[in-house]
Design an enzyme around this catalytic site. Sequence first.
Site, PDB file in Angstrom:
ATOM      1  N   GLU A 208       0.879  -1.174   0.000  1.00  0.00           N
ATOM      2  CA  GLU A 208       0.000   0.000   0.000  1.00  0.00           C
ATOM      3  C   GLU A 208       0.912   1.218   0.000  1.00  0.00           C
ATOM      4  O   GLU A 208       1.425   1.621   1.049  1.00  0.00           O
ATOM      5  CB  GLU A 208      -0.929  -0.023   1.223  1.00  0.00           C
ATOM      6  N   CYS A 242      -1.839   9.401   2.634  1.00  0.00           N
ATOM      7  CA  CYS A 242      -1.408   8.855   1.343  1.00  0.00           C
ATOM      8  C   CYS A 242      -2.392   9.146   0.226  1.00  0.00           C
ATOM      9  O   CYS A 242      -2.000   9.195  -0.947  1.00  0.00           O
ATOM     10  CB  CYS A 242      -1.176   7.349   1.455  1.00  0.00           C
TER      11      CYS A 242
END
Length: 507
Positions: A208, A242
């Site tokens: 991720e 993110c």
Amino acid sequence: MERQAVLRAREAFLSGRTRTLEFRLQQLQALLTMITEKEAEISTALKQDMNRSQYDTPLLELISIENEIKLAIEKLAEWAAPRPVEKNLLTISDEVYIQPEPLGVVLIIGAWNYPWALTLLPLVGAIAAGNAAVVKPSELSEYSSLLLRALLPRYLDKDLYPVVTGGASETQELLRQRFDHVFYTGSSSVGRLVMEAAARHLTPVTLELGGKSPCYIDRNCNIRTACRRITWGKFVNCGQTCIAPDYILCEPSVQGQVVDRIRRTLLEFYGADPKCSPDYGRIINQRHFSRILSLMEGYTPVVGGQSDASQCYIAPTVLKDVPPHSRLMQEEIFGPLLPIVTVSDMDDAIRFINEREKPLALYIFCSDKKAVRRMMEETTSGGVTVNDVMMHYTLSSLPFGGVGHSGIGRYHGRHSFDQLSHQRACLVRTLGMESVNLARYPPQDRRRARRARMALRSPLIDTSKRTLVWAVVATVIGLGLLITLVVILLIAAGLNCTCWYWRGFYN
């Protein structure tokens, strides 16, 4: 220490106690209890790590963990059940299904920006799937890391789910061990190292990562609402998210309006001095503080720009007319800087996005559904949200993950369970009805080969209960209609014969 933790976890996994759903449910419930009972301590740790507001902690992390655990508890029996699949003529009488089963020992390397959610959400999936898991929280969020190490063994099986703390050397030592899956959340540069280390053991990975998530603002949309939502998504957690909008793409004619609306929204959110706002965070450490400031070199902010090294404080900052090939547009910002790049139209925006690495998220603010559909079809990203930012992350029904440079694999809800399970193909046959199999055995001839080809080329048959019921009903109805038609034809034929008989008799 790291090696011993992995060995204990593997030994505990091989004991078989994670196989039962009852054990998994008990561990999930214990994790939920930990989150609810220790909310105040968790909030304090996040305040110490990055000046996180006590009100933001539940909203940004804890509620998502609670929801994920509750969903896993509710759906675990369904997720773990055998999944029947279609059959062909050769297997029509057999059991054919997919059986999810545990992978083994999973390494979870968490991230510092959301140290609880990005560490525990993968753990929920690992527990639900029946795995053991070695948990490595980020050393940058020091207080959260130490608290997690203290809390997790009190609530979960300490052999199956050990917590290993430390820095780069401890992480490197862990990566030298053999795992059955590695789940990493963090930067692309470290993601490459994780993947390289995992490859030595042929270990599958979930990465991720991140990247530069673009935010396109169409000139005809409601710019006031768009800027309000973008401002929240960009500057929450001090930009250290993110999937935060990394930069804005808009036409030159609306750039001034966008800047003005963001300025007004910042005043509403954080007041005249965000440094004094309890809702505005801090950069995680001095290294990241210096890195973010260096990205601003050569630019004059149109909003913000103030900083204080003693507090790792950088004000919410907007930069306009940023050149597409500047350093600011090459690196993921991961901080409270929002550059604006001007494009001539949507075509130009699509080209701009496609010339770069595939982002983790794409945000489109546009009222024209046809234009939105076009941008979605002509670009690629891990996820996309239209007329808002980051909200796709909140839905456990949607898979969360990147594509290409922004990551490998996906999780949340059932997607976590599937990502951390082995989907085992199962075919259970009997030793009866051997005559059906004769066509595949030697010695072969033309007739046998033809029969085998016909059987193998036959369309797949859905033998699920509902489909089977309808197939039986349809067959019964069809046979009934056929019998009725035959009877009618026989009666008609009989009447016709009778008519010819009496006609001949009278003549």
